[in-house]
Design a protein around this motif. Structure first.
Motif, mmCIF file in Angstrom:
data_model
loop_
_atom_site.group_PDB
_atom_site.id
_atom_site.type_symbol
_atom_site.label_atom_id
_atom_site.label_comp_id
_atom_site.label_asym_id
_atom_site.label_seq_id
_atom_site.Cartn_x
_atom_site.Cartn_y
_atom_site.Cartn_z
ATOM 1 N N ALA B 7 0.882 -1.072 0.163
ATOM 2 C CA ALA B 7 -0.123 -0.093 -0.148
ATOM 3 C C ALA B 7 0.925 1.227 0.014
ATOM 4 O O ALA B 7 1.827 1.360 0.712
ATOM 5 C CB ALA B 7 -0.901 -0.032 1.282
ATOM 6 N N GLN B 8 0.372 2.043 -0.545
ATOM 7 C CA GLN B 8 1.174 3.556 -0.827
ATOM 8 C C GLN B 8 1.167 4.090 0.644
ATOM 9 O O GLN B 8 0.172 4.056 1.490
ATOM 10 C CB GLN B 8 0.353 4.595 -1.626
ATOM 11 C CG GLN B 8 0.654 4.350 -2.982
ATOM 12 C CD GLN B 8 -0.143 5.353 -3.883
ATOM 13 O OE1 GLN B 8 -1.401 5.652 -3.663
ATOM 14 N NE2 GLN B 8 0.409 6.282 -4.556
ATOM 15 N N PHE B 9 2.195 4.904 0.822
ATOM 16 C CA PHE B 9 2.134 5.763 1.985
ATOM 17 C C PHE B 9 1.179 6.814 1.999
ATOM 18 O O PHE B 9 1.108 7.450 0.776
ATOM 19 C CB PHE B 9 3.781 6.185 2.411
ATOM 20 C CG PHE B 9 4.361 5.246 2.598
ATOM 21 C CD1 PHE B 9 5.702 4.991 2.083
ATOM 22 C CD2 PHE B 9 4.458 4.579 3.750
ATOM 23 C CE1 PHE B 9 6.777 4.024 2.354
ATOM 24 C CE2 PHE B 9 5.561 3.558 4.241
ATOM 25 C CZ PHE B 9 6.422 3.498 3.298
ATOM 26 N N HIS B 10 0.681 7.113 2.938
ATOM 27 C CA HIS B 10 -0.371 8.302 3.151
ATOM 28 C C HIS B 10 0.128 9.335 3.676
ATOM 29 O O HIS B 10 0.526 9.139 5.116
ATOM 30 C CB HIS B 10 -1.591 7.644 3.768
ATOM 31 C CG HIS B 10 -2.818 8.633 3.731
ATOM 32 N ND1 HIS B 10 -3.787 8.715 4.570
ATOM 33 C CD2 HIS B 10 -2.909 9.925 2.924
ATOM 34 C CE1 HIS B 10 -4.851 9.756 4.232
ATOM 35 N NE2 HIS B 10 -4.118 10.490 3.450
ATOM 36 N N VAL B 11 0.341 10.573 3.211
ATOM 37 C CA VAL B 11 0.832 11.778 4.105
ATOM 38 C C VAL B 11 -0.422 12.751 4.060
ATOM 39 O O VAL B 11 -0.952 13.035 3.071
ATOM 40 C CB VAL B 11 1.826 12.569 3.147
ATOM 41 C CG1 VAL B 11 2.452 13.758 3.841
ATOM 42 C CG2 VAL B 11 3.018 11.289 2.731
ATOM 43 N N LEU B 12 -0.598 13.375 5.147
ATOM 44 C CA LEU B 12 -1.298 14.449 5.573
ATOM 45 C C LEU B 12 -0.717 15.592 5.530
ATOM 46 O O LEU B 12 0.400 15.760 6.399
ATOM 47 C CB LEU B 12 -2.115 14.235 6.997
ATOM 48 C CG LEU B 12 -2.867 15.163 7.453
ATOM 49 C CD1 LEU B 12 -4.152 15.392 6.442
ATOM 50 C CD2 LEU B 12 -3.380 14.861 8.776
ATOM 51 N N ASN B 80 0.612 7.896 7.558
ATOM 52 C CA ASN B 80 2.001 7.575 7.832
ATOM 53 C C ASN B 80 3.054 8.603 8.046
ATOM 54 O O ASN B 80 3.977 8.712 8.661
ATOM 55 C CB ASN B 80 2.530 6.950 6.869
ATOM 56 C CG ASN B 80 1.661 5.539 6.341
ATOM 57 O OD1 ASN B 80 1.000 5.522 5.081
ATOM 58 N ND2 ASN B 80 1.596 4.646 7.271
ATOM 59 N N LEU B 81 2.588 9.954 7.501
ATOM 60 C CA LEU B 81 3.317 10.945 7.926
ATOM 61 C C LEU B 81 2.511 12.212 7.939
ATOM 62 O O LEU B 81 1.701 12.445 7.241
ATOM 63 C CB LEU B 81 4.509 11.147 6.948
ATOM 64 C CG LEU B 81 5.501 12.123 7.203
ATOM 65 C CD1 LEU B 81 6.995 11.608 6.951
ATOM 66 C CD2 LEU B 81 5.276 13.734 6.307
ATOM 67 N N ILE B 82 2.899 13.112 8.772
ATOM 68 C CA ILE B 82 2.146 14.677 8.595
ATOM 69 C C ILE B 82 3.225 15.619 8.653
ATOM 70 O O ILE B 82 4.412 15.717 9.076
ATOM 71 C CB ILE B 82 1.628 14.876 10.328
ATOM 72 C CG1 ILE B 82 0.420 13.958 10.516
ATOM 73 C CG2 ILE B 82 1.091 16.425 10.054
ATOM 74 C CD1 ILE B 82 0.031 13.975 11.879
ATOM 75 N N ILE B 83 3.158 16.652 7.245
ATOM 76 C CA ILE B 83 3.799 17.482 7.077
ATOM 77 C C ILE B 83 2.982 18.859 7.173
ATOM 78 O O ILE B 83 2.146 19.037 6.633
ATOM 79 C CB ILE B 83 4.584 17.256 5.652
ATOM 80 C CG1 ILE B 83 5.354 18.774 5.391
ATOM 81 C CG2 ILE B 83 3.457 17.234 4.623
ATOM 82 C CD1 ILE B 83 6.644 18.180 4.208
ATOM 83 N N THR B 84 3.616 19.843 8.032
ATOM 84 C CA THR B 84 2.756 21.049 8.363
ATOM 85 C C THR B 84 3.613 22.252 8.275
ATOM 86 O O THR B 84 4.823 22.278 8.488
ATOM 87 C CB THR B 84 2.114 20.766 9.619
ATOM 88 O OG1 THR B 84 1.355 22.022 9.914
ATOM 89 C CG2 THR B 84 3.035 20.527 10.667
ATOM 90 N N HIS B 150 11.715 7.972 6.925
ATOM 91 C CA HIS B 150 11.038 8.167 8.030
ATOM 92 C C HIS B 150 9.703 7.146 7.862
ATOM 93 O O HIS B 150 9.225 6.738 8.873
ATOM 94 C CB HIS B 150 10.638 9.551 8.377
ATOM 95 C CG HIS B 150 11.820 10.658 8.713
ATOM 96 N ND1 HIS B 150 12.612 10.350 9.809
ATOM 97 C CD2 HIS B 150 12.184 11.649 7.994
ATOM 98 C CE1 HIS B 150 13.720 11.219 9.759
ATOM 99 N NE2 HIS B 150 13.369 12.099 8.756
ATOM 100 N N LEU B 151 9.310 7.209 6.805
ATOM 101 C CA LEU B 151 8.035 6.590 6.211
ATOM 102 C C LEU B 151 8.488 5.128 6.382
ATOM 103 O O LEU B 151 7.667 4.307 6.964
ATOM 104 C CB LEU B 151 7.539 6.855 5.226
ATOM 105 C CG LEU B 151 6.732 8.021 4.982
ATOM 106 C CD1 LEU B 151 6.863 8.731 3.447
ATOM 107 C CD2 LEU B 151 5.481 7.947 5.530
ATOM 108 N N MET B 152 9.540 4.711 6.315
ATOM 109 C CA MET B 152 10.090 3.256 5.983
ATOM 110 C C MET B 152 10.088 2.705 7.334
ATOM 111 O O MET B 152 9.665 1.727 7.784
ATOM 112 C CB MET B 152 11.273 2.869 5.148
ATOM 113 C CG MET B 152 11.342 3.387 3.620
ATOM 114 S SD MET B 152 9.840 2.408 2.696
ATOM 115 C CE MET B 152 10.595 0.852 2.710
#
Lengths: 156, 188
Positions: B7-12, B80-84, B150-152
């Motif tokens: 599955a793809q990584f999901h970034v918010l 999987n990760l939040i970028i803000t 970081h995602l891995m």
């Protein structure tokens, strides 16, 4: 013959881009935008730039109405608008517009109304120039795409 | 949800600027991530299933007080990760970082902060309080490439947890050893 048309247009586009870079109107960030455009997002650059135009014009109107108000004193609000303008300009590579915003912000932080007015005039001018040039760029690009896409039914 | 390794990584992505949202979205999609972009910290918390607007005097959320609040919330959507962005009206990126790190359900999600201003004290504070990276705007593809480790790491941790969970389950369900294992369960 048609290939020549598309090539010439591409050369025109590159020449205009080189000019804009040389004059410091655009910086490498604009190239980044172009690199992000591909088959899955073929209009990315113009989409982003059109959002920029829309937002910038709103910000310019806000800035002007703030300064035109005789009882104006809300420099903080002006600073917020300017930060937004600076950020978006930086994001699309609009270097000169961004630099004028920096000077504008400095005048604002000193509560220098006259300085702000001058900066606003300059900002409106720079923005106008940028918009015209970007429209020119998009026009050439459009023509180039058309020229590259047209096929003669027969060749001898 | 989202337990398959393919599955793809999901970034918010969180940013109040529309242009910057478009940019970060494009950068992330180009890197084959699935993206959800929202325009505020409170919308981000809402999306995660944390009640973002619920203040209740939780000015400085410590882990204990926040987990009381969202005791019932599992992660509704896999992020999987939040970028803000840092500078946002209302809840800043730093406030959002604190909320995430103070949450028992979400503290392990890596958080990355973006800012147009190069202020070392700001950068240090974010990194010290749990941000994995701090990107200066405009964000480049080379920045986004830094997200993958970081995602891995998050995914391998998740897989480890799933493996040990599954092992535990198998032991419970094997009929021969039910009696012995039952005792062990009680201890746990």
């Amino acid at each position: 013959m048609l290939g020549l048309g598309a090539d010439r247009l591409r050369a025109d586009m590159n020449r205009l881009l080189a000019f804009l870079f040389h004059q410091g109107i655009l910086d490498e960030q604009y190239l980044q935008l172009q690199q992000l455009q591909d088959e899955s997002s073929p209009n990315f650059v113009s989409e982003v730039v059109n959002i920029y135009f829309h937002e910038s014009e709103k910000l310019l109107r806000n800035l002007r109405s703030l300064l035109m108000d005789r009882e104006f004193s809300d420099y903080k609000k002006m600073g917020i608008h300017l930060n937004q303008f600076m950020g978006s300009s930086s994001s699309i590579g609009a270097k000169r517009v961004r630099n004028v915003c920096v000077a504008f912000r400095a005048a604002s932080e000193q509560n220098n109304r006259a300085g702000c007015l001058r900066a606003l005039e300059l900002l409106e001018h720079e923005y106008c120039f940028l918009k015209n040039k970007l429209h020119e760029l998009f026009q050439i690009e459009q023509q180039r795409v058309l020229a590259a896409g047209v096929r003669y039914p027969m060749q001898n | 949800m989202g337990m398959a390794t393919e599955a793809q990584f999901h970034v918010l992505a969180v940013d109040d600027s529309l242009i910057d949202r478009k940019l970060i979205e494009r950068l992330l999609k180009t890197s084959s991530y699935h993206v959800t972009a929202v325009d505020s910290g409170s919308k981000a918390l809402e999306f995660l299933g944390l009640n973002g607007s619920h203040e209740d005097g939780q000015r400085n959320p410590s882990p204990a007080s926040v987990s009381l609040d969202e005791d019932q919330h599992q992660q509704d959507v896999e992020v999987n990760l939040i970028i803000t962005d840092y500078c946002m009206p209302g809840m800043t990126g730093y406030d959002l970082l604190r909320r995430i790190k103070g949450s028992s359900s979400f503290k392990d999600i890596p958080v990355v902060i973006m800012s147009s201003e190069n202020i070392p004290s700001r950068i240090n504070r974010c990194l010290e309080d749990g941000a994995e990276e701090f990107f200066l705007k405009p964000v480049q593809l080379s920045d986004v490439n830094k997200l993958r480790p970081h995602l891995m790491k998050g995914r391998s941790k998740e897989m480890q947890q799933n493996i040990s969970k599954r092992k535990g389950m198998e032991e419970i369900l094997t009929p021969d050893r039910t009696r012995t294992r039952y005792n062990e369960l009680e201890v746990v």
